[in-house]
Design a protein around this motif. Structure first.
Motif: not given
Length: 286
Positions: A76-77, A128-129, A182-185
């Protein structure tokens, strides 16, 4: 475009497929097809010699793509680019994926077009964001197809341009992969700040053990997981206090504090103002 050589798709999978027949804007931008797939239990496709660029953006679960030379685990991501003429097979990755899920947004682009100048000519895999946004954008395009002219055409034009923008901006993230995760979480927590998040919940989203998640937060944010979440909640509360006339009780609930007294105490510790004082001090300056 070459047909699929072989495929296996479970009845539990759900897909949206949009092609140039449905949208002239895709043809104008040299996009053969785009779509999303909710993969469940079994989803595999093999192409021996595709004639297009294939981009897969994973949003949930895990996929696996294989070429004669190598294989990649798609998390994911992440996004993977497969150039034309590259034999490949992609499937749901069962490793650490008990639910056997793989949700993916995909875009097929014409070769021998302007895409040749902007896309890699080898298999390229990176974080990827854009994954979640592209997934939602393709869903929006599918919905826009049901609108009549001229609104439908205007919507499709705008949405297709957004898809192109997301595809073209593939710049490598120089942030460590752990920080990106971490930022995705914490990006996920922002959509549910009212939820009573625990460190165990956050660690599962990463995923990793609670002690390891705590160490990562200390390393990259210089805060514990709960302290970082509290900061996000306070920043959101500050925005609501200065841009809305909502009651403090309502803002407290939205930010995950059912007890307004507890919210007020934490907000004052963060800002040196009570919520009411903060609103009076800063809302009047608008």
């Amino acid at each position: 475009m070459d047909s699929i050589d072989t495929f296996t798709i479970s009845p539990k999978c759900q897909s949206i497929i949009i092609d140039q027949i449905q949208s002239i804007e895709l043809e104008r931008h040299k996009i053969l097809q785009c779509g999303i797939n909710y993969g469940k239990e079994a989803f595999s496709i093999y192409r021996r010699k595709p004639e297009m660029y294939m981009l897969l953006y994973t949003t949930k679960g895990k996929g696996l793509i294989k070429t004669p030379e190598k294989e990649w685990s798609l998390e994911a991501g992440s996004v993977i680019y497969i150039p034309p003429a590259q034999e490949n097979c992609f499937i749901i990755n069962p490793e650490d994926n008990e639910a056997l899920e793989w949700d993916v947004a995909w875009v097929m682009l014409e070769s021998n077009s302007h895409w040749d100048k902007s896309l890699p000519h080898d298999v390229y895999y990176n974080d990827s964001q854009s994954c979640d946004l592209l997934f939602k954008t393709i869903t929006c395009l599918n919905n826009a197809l049901s609108f009549r002219y001229p609104l439908g055409d205007a919507l499709c034009r705008s949405i297709t341009e957004q898809i192109c923008l997301l595809v073209e901006n593939r710049s490598t993230s120089y942030a460590p992969k752990a920080l990106t995760r971490l930022e995705h979480v914490f990006q996920q927590t922002k959509s549910q700040l009212h939820h009573p998040w625990q460190v165990s919940d956050l660690a599962k989203l990463y995923p990793c053990s609670e002690p390891h998640f705590h160490r990562l937060c200390q390393q990259y944010f210089q805060q514990s997981p709960i302290a970082h979440l509290t900061q996000i909640r306070m920043e959101h509360a500050a925005g609501l206090l200065t841009t809305t006339n909502w009651s403090i009780q309502h803002i407290s609930d939205l930010c995950g504090y059912p007890n307004p007294t507890n919210f007020s105490t934490r907000f004052k510790a963060w800002s040196r103002f009570t919520p009411r004082q903060f609103r009076n001090q800063f809302q009047s300056k608008k």
